[in-house]
Scaffold this active site. Structure first.
Site, PDB file in Angstrom:
ATOM      1  N   GLY A   1       0.789  -1.240   0.000  1.00 41.21           N
ATOM      2  CA  GLY A   1       0.000   0.000   0.000  1.00 41.21           C
ATOM      3  C   GLY A   1       0.815   1.281   0.000  1.00 41.21           C
TER       4      GLY A   1
ATOM      5  CD  GLU B   1       0.611   0.677   6.764  1.00 37.87           C
ATOM      6  OE1 GLU B   1       0.891   0.558   5.562  1.00 37.87           O
ATOM      7  OE2 GLU B   1       0.348  -0.283   7.503  1.00 37.87           O
ATOM      8  CG  ASP B   2      -1.709   1.482   3.032  1.00 34.08           C
ATOM      9  OD1 ASP B   2      -1.501   1.198   4.235  1.00 34.08           O
ATOM     10  OD2 ASP B   2      -2.204   0.664   2.229  1.00 34.08           O
TER      11      ASP B   2
ATOM     12  CG  ASP C   1      -9.018  -0.031   9.527  1.00 32.76           C
ATOM     13  OD1 ASP C   1      -9.808   0.617  10.212  1.00 32.76           O
ATOM     14  OD2 ASP C   1      -9.382  -0.948   8.765  1.00 32.76           O
TER      15      ASP C   1
ATOM     16  CE  LYS D   1     -10.383   2.940   6.750  1.00 37.12           C
ATOM     17  NZ  LYS D   1     -11.095   1.724   6.374  1.00 37.12           N
TER      18      LYS D   1
ATOM     19  CG  PHE E   1     -12.541  -0.889   2.048  1.00 32.15           C
ATOM     20  CD1 PHE E   1     -11.758  -1.501   3.017  1.00 32.15           C
ATOM     21  CD2 PHE E   1     -12.208  -1.046   0.722  1.00 32.15           C
ATOM     22  CE1 PHE E   1     -10.643  -2.262   2.650  1.00 32.15           C
ATOM     23  CE2 PHE E   1     -11.101  -1.800   0.337  1.00 32.15           C
ATOM     24  CZ  PHE E   1     -10.322  -2.420   1.316  1.00 32.15           C
ATOM     25  CB  VAL E   2     -10.484   4.737   1.059  1.00 30.23           C
ATOM     26  CG1 VAL E   2     -11.569   5.601   1.674  1.00 30.23           C
ATOM     27  CG2 VAL E   2      -9.369   4.460   2.063  1.00 30.23           C
TER      28      VAL E   2
ATOM     29  NE  ARG F   1      -1.736  -3.251  -4.453  1.00 31.37           N
ATOM     30  CZ  ARG F   1      -1.849  -3.465  -3.144  1.00 31.37           C
ATOM     31  NH1 ARG F   1      -1.834  -2.451  -2.314  1.00 31.37           N
ATOM     32  NH2 ARG F   1      -1.991  -4.676  -2.661  1.00 31.37           N
TER      33      ARG F   1
HETATM   34  P1  IMP Z   1      -4.905  -2.253  10.524  1.00 27.83           P
HETATM   35  O1  IMP Z   1      -3.968  -3.329  10.985  1.00 27.83           O
HETATM   36  O2  IMP Z   1      -6.338  -2.621  10.771  1.00 27.83           O
HETATM   37  O3  IMP Z   1      -4.559  -0.893  11.079  1.00 27.83           O
HETATM   38  O4  IMP Z   1      -4.844  -2.200   8.965  1.00 27.83           O
HETATM   39  C1  IMP Z   1      -3.781  -1.795   8.306  1.00 27.83           C
HETATM   40  C2  IMP Z   1      -3.739  -2.274   6.866  1.00 27.83           C
HETATM   41  O5  IMP Z   1      -5.013  -2.727   6.374  1.00 27.83           O
HETATM   42  C3  IMP Z   1      -3.362  -1.116   5.996  1.00 27.83           C
HETATM   43  O6  IMP Z   1      -1.976  -1.050   5.885  1.00 27.83           O
HETATM   44  C4  IMP Z   1      -4.034  -1.444   4.690  1.00 27.83           C
HETATM   45  O7  IMP Z   1      -3.175  -2.209   3.892  1.00 27.83           O
HETATM   46  C5  IMP Z   1      -5.262  -2.231   5.066  1.00 27.83           C
HETATM   47  N1  IMP Z   1      -6.470  -1.362   5.086  1.00 27.83           N
HETATM   48  C6  IMP Z   1      -7.127  -0.875   6.155  1.00 27.83           C
HETATM   49  N2  IMP Z   1      -8.157  -0.096   5.798  1.00 27.83           N
HETATM   50  C7  IMP Z   1      -8.157  -0.078   4.450  1.00 27.83           C
HETATM   51  C8  IMP Z   1      -8.989   0.578   3.457  1.00 27.83           C
HETATM   52  O8  IMP Z   1      -9.932   1.329   3.738  1.00 27.83           O
HETATM   53  N3  IMP Z   1      -8.664   0.333   2.163  1.00 27.83           N
HETATM   54  C9  IMP Z   1      -7.613  -0.458   1.790  1.00 27.83           C
HETATM   55  N4  IMP Z   1      -6.811  -1.060   2.670  1.00 27.83           N
HETATM   56  C10 IMP Z   1      -7.082  -0.881   3.990  1.00 27.83           C
HETATM   57 MG    MG Z   2      -0.701  -1.162   4.387  1.00 29.49          MG
END
Ligand code: IMP
Ligand code: MG
Length: 184
Positions: free
Chosen positions: A43, A97-98, A101, A129, A150-151, A163
């Site tokens: 990402g 990081e992208d 969440d 988020k 979800f983006v 992407r």
């Molecule tokens: P986390 O561990 O839940 O914080 O998620 C982190 C990873 O989940 C990010 O690095 C993204 O790759 C993916 N992710 C979380 N939310 C989204 C979204 O809205 N769109 C696309 N990828 C997401």
């Molecule tokens: Mg990521």
């Protein structure tokens, strides 16, 4: 706008302006030092390359790949798929990081990388988020705070698709329901 999107959340112009500002801030904060950017694949790719282009200090780049996602759902269990090539002991490390969440990926990375004794360890995420957080993570640099949607685009995917979009958009429910996959 791509036909599978409901709306554009962040335009290409807004992304570019914010990334320029972040690069200027990072360059100022790390002035006189060399920063090791640790990109979280896949990402981070567009964000990291735009950020890197605008950096005005010495940089060093390495990558990690971790996984916890399948489609739009986090599995909650984070695993390392690809590790760093370099030794980061004594380095100033900035994780790129992208999106943060639930925070589970980031807290796993922080724990994992801090055991390697970097001089400093900070996070730079394009998107945040905060309403989805399951664990607290200290984020130093945030591009944009976004709502619980979800983006995709600018590096972020859904089943490896989208992407390449130069902006951040919100997927239509119908596109998620179809469960489309790239390169069948
Ligand atoms: P986390 O561990 O839940 O914080 O998620 C982190 C990873 O989940 C990010 O690095 C993204 O790759 C993916 N992710 C979380 N939310 C989204 C979204 O809205 N769109 C696309 N990828 C997401
Ligand atoms: Mg990521």
């Amino acid at each position: 706008m791509h036909q599978d999107l409901r709306e554009i959340l962040i335009t290409e112009e807004a992304l570019q302006a914010r990334v320029r500002a972040l690069a200027a801030q990072v360059s100022l904060d790390y002035k006189g030092r060399c920063v090791t950017l640790v990109g979280v694949l896949k990402g981070c790719v567009l964000f990291l390359s735009d950020l890197l282009k605008r950096m005005e200090i010495e940089t060093n780049v390495d990558f990690m790949m971790v996984t916890s996602y399948s489609g739009v759902q986090s599995t909650g269990v984070v695993r390392t798929i690809l590790d760093l090539k370099q030794n980061i002991e004594g380095r100033d490390v900035l994780i790129v990081e992208d999106i943060v969440d639930s925070g589970l990926t980031m807290s796993y990375l922080l724990k994992n990388l801090s055991t390697r004794q970097p001089r400093s360890l900070e996070i730079c995420t394009l998107l945040d988020k905060p309403s989805c957080r399951k664990t607290k993570v200290p984020i130093k640099y945030v591009g944009f705070g976004i709502p619980e949607k979800f983006v995709v685009g600018y590096g972020l995917d859904y089943n490896e698709l989208y992407r390449n979009l130069p902006y951040i958009g919100v997927l239509k429910e119908s596109a998620i329901a179809k469960g489309k996959k790239s390169c069948p």
